[in-house]
Design a protein around this motif. Structure first.
Motif, short mmCIF file in Angstrom:
data_model
loop_
_atom_site.label_atom_id
_atom_site.label_comp_id
_atom_site.label_asym_id
_atom_site.label_seq_id
_atom_site.Cartn_x
_atom_site.Cartn_y
_atom_site.Cartn_z
N ASN A 1 16.63 -30.79 0.15
CA ASN A 1 16.54 -30.11 1.44
C ASN A 1 15.59 -28.93 1.34
OD1 ASN A 1 18.47 -31.77 2.74
ND2 ASN A 1 20.14 -30.63 1.80
N LEU A 2 14.59 -28.91 2.22
CA LEU A 2 13.66 -27.79 2.28
C LEU A 2 14.29 -26.70 3.14
CD1 LEU A 2 10.80 -27.60 0.92
CD2 LEU A 2 11.80 -29.88 1.00
N SER A 3 14.88 -25.72 2.49
CA SER A 3 15.50 -24.60 3.19
C SER A 3 14.51 -23.44 3.22
CB SER A 3 16.82 -24.22 2.52
OG SER A 3 17.50 -23.22 3.25
N SER A 4 14.97 -22.24 2.94
CA SER A 4 14.11 -21.05 3.03
C SER A 4 14.81 -19.88 2.36
CB SER A 4 13.82 -20.71 4.49
OG SER A 4 13.22 -19.44 4.61
N VAL A 5 14.02 -18.92 1.91
CA VAL A 5 14.60 -17.66 1.45
C VAL A 5 15.41 -17.02 2.57
CG1 VAL A 5 12.59 -16.25 2.06
CG2 VAL A 5 14.09 -15.51 0.22
N ALA A 6 15.06 -17.36 3.82
CA ALA A 6 15.79 -16.81 4.97
C ALA A 6 17.25 -17.21 4.96
CB ALA A 6 15.14 -17.28 6.28
N ALA B 1 20.58 -21.10 6.33
CA ALA B 1 21.80 -20.83 5.57
C ALA B 1 22.76 -22.00 5.69
CB ALA B 1 22.45 -19.55 6.07
N GLY B 2 22.86 -22.57 6.88
CA GLY B 2 23.69 -23.75 7.07
C GLY B 2 23.21 -24.91 6.22
N LEU B 3 21.90 -25.05 6.10
CA LEU B 3 21.35 -26.13 5.29
C LEU B 3 21.67 -25.91 3.81
CD1 LEU B 3 19.68 -28.69 5.10
CD2 LEU B 3 17.61 -27.28 5.13
N ALA B 4 21.65 -24.65 3.36
CA ALA B 4 22.02 -24.37 1.97
C ALA B 4 23.46 -24.77 1.70
CB ALA B 4 21.81 -22.89 1.68
N SER C 1 18.49 -27.83 -2.96
CA SER C 1 17.66 -27.24 -1.92
C SER C 1 16.55 -26.39 -2.53
CB SER C 1 18.50 -26.38 -0.96
OG SER C 1 19.25 -25.40 -1.66
N VAL C 2 15.42 -26.37 -1.84
CA VAL C 2 14.26 -25.56 -2.21
C VAL C 2 14.16 -24.44 -1.17
CG1 VAL C 2 11.76 -25.51 -2.55
CG2 VAL C 2 13.10 -27.53 -3.25
N HIS C 3 14.00 -23.21 -1.66
CA HIS C 3 14.00 -22.05 -0.77
C HIS C 3 12.69 -21.28 -0.91
CE1 HIS C 3 18.37 -22.17 0.33
NE2 HIS C 3 18.35 -22.96 -0.74
N PRO C 4 11.67 -21.70 -0.18
CA PRO C 4 10.40 -20.97 -0.25
C PRO C 4 10.50 -19.64 0.49
CG PRO C 4 10.09 -23.22 0.58
CD PRO C 4 11.55 -22.90 0.66
N GLY C 5 9.70 -18.69 0.04
CA GLY C 5 9.40 -17.53 0.85
C GLY C 5 8.32 -17.93 1.84
N THR D 1 22.10 -27.02 -6.45
CA THR D 1 21.32 -25.86 -6.85
C THR D 1 20.34 -25.45 -5.75
OG1 THR D 1 21.46 -26.40 -9.19
CG2 THR D 1 19.61 -25.04 -8.52
N ALA D 2 20.15 -24.15 -5.60
CA ALA D 2 19.14 -23.58 -4.69
C ALA D 2 18.01 -23.01 -5.54
CB ALA D 2 19.74 -22.51 -3.81
#
Length: 267
Positions: free
Chosen positions: A155-160, A177-180, A199-203, A256-257
């Motif tokens: 899942n492509l999430s976000s630092v957000a 956050a819900g996706l995380a 999940s991947v959390h890009p800035g 893992t995030a």
């Protein structure tokens, strides 16, 4: 119900080579900047890719254009529509016999809007694409992955979704956050099925979406000032993390995030 459109494009890698050799993969949001990078990166590592997007793929190109013509398919997919997900799964199963990897990449963002100025309709659209879409995709792929003995969901999430709340748009941050948490619950509930979910959390990513979210250069500079490495991520850096989580190199990694954020999570 959305209209189905499918097509074939040529890829540049023969099956049997690479870290993702023969991995039957569905990537959403494939016509965007990051999506295009994901498709190219996965093909280069030997995956078979079903590239899905609402956009028409007339101008969608993957280079080099020599090699195995059967490694890439395209489909028009509305990630908020369960029927479209059923069609996408039917296509990848009929063409390649199953699915090994799902990359939930499709998402939208917006400029920072105060909570009391956010229109409910905009909030609902953000949740529909950024959270309902990955839920529907996850829901659709679990049965065939379970029957096959496993698979990988990225899942492509976000630092957000994890940090820097002061500088984040509430709707976007809440969706990510819900996706995380969807990632963690999926990993917990389906680890015994051999299904991994990370999940991947890009800035900030140097992409059209970032420029649309931060059209004011001063606002963008302020955003990047909160990244310890003082720059945006490249698309290639996000792709590399995604490939790792889709590959067998991460065979014991789930729930893992992974931050691809230049240290923004710890800022």
């Amino acid at each position: 119900m959305t209209e189905l459109a499918t097509g074939r494009l040529r890829s540049g890698r023969h099956l049997g080579a690479g870290r993702l050799a023969g991995k039957r993969t569905l990537i959403t949001g494939a016509a965007g900047n990051v999506g295009m990078g994901l498709v190219q990166g996965f093909l280069a590592e030997g995956a078979q890719v079903l590239a899905a997007d609402l956009a028409v793929f007339n101008d969608f190109e993957v280079r080099p254009t020599t090699g195995n013509a059967d490694a890439l398919l395209t489909i028009r997919l509305d990630v908020t529509d369960p029927a479209d997900w059923n069609r996408a799964l039917a296509l990848i199963i009929s063409e390649w016999g199953g699915i090994d990897v799902l990359v939930n990449n499709a998402a939208i963002a917006s400029a920072l809007v105060p909570i009391d100025a956010r229109e409910p309709e905009d909030w609902d659209q953000m949740m529909a694409i950024n959270l309902r879409g990955p839920f529907l995709g996850t829901r659709a792929v679990i049965p065939p992955m379970r029957d096959a003995g496993g698979g990988a969901i990225v899942n492509l999430s976000s630092v957000a979704g994890l940090a820097q709340s002061r500088s984040m748009d509430a709707a976007y941050a809440a969706s990510k956050a819900g996706l995380a948490m969807l990632t963690r619950v999926t990993a917990a509930q389906h680890g015994a099925d051999g299904i991994r979910c990370n999940s991947v959390h890009p800035g900030p990513i140097d992409s059209a979406m970032m420029r649309a979210a931060y059209p004011d250069p001063e606002a963008l500079a302020k955003r990047l000032s909160r990244v310890p490495m003082s720059r945006a991520a490249s698309i290639a850096e996000v792709v590399a993390a995604t490939i790792f989580l889709a590959s067998d190199e991460s065979s014991f990694t789930t729930g893992t995030a992974i931050g691809v954020d230049g240290g923004a999570i710890v800022e």
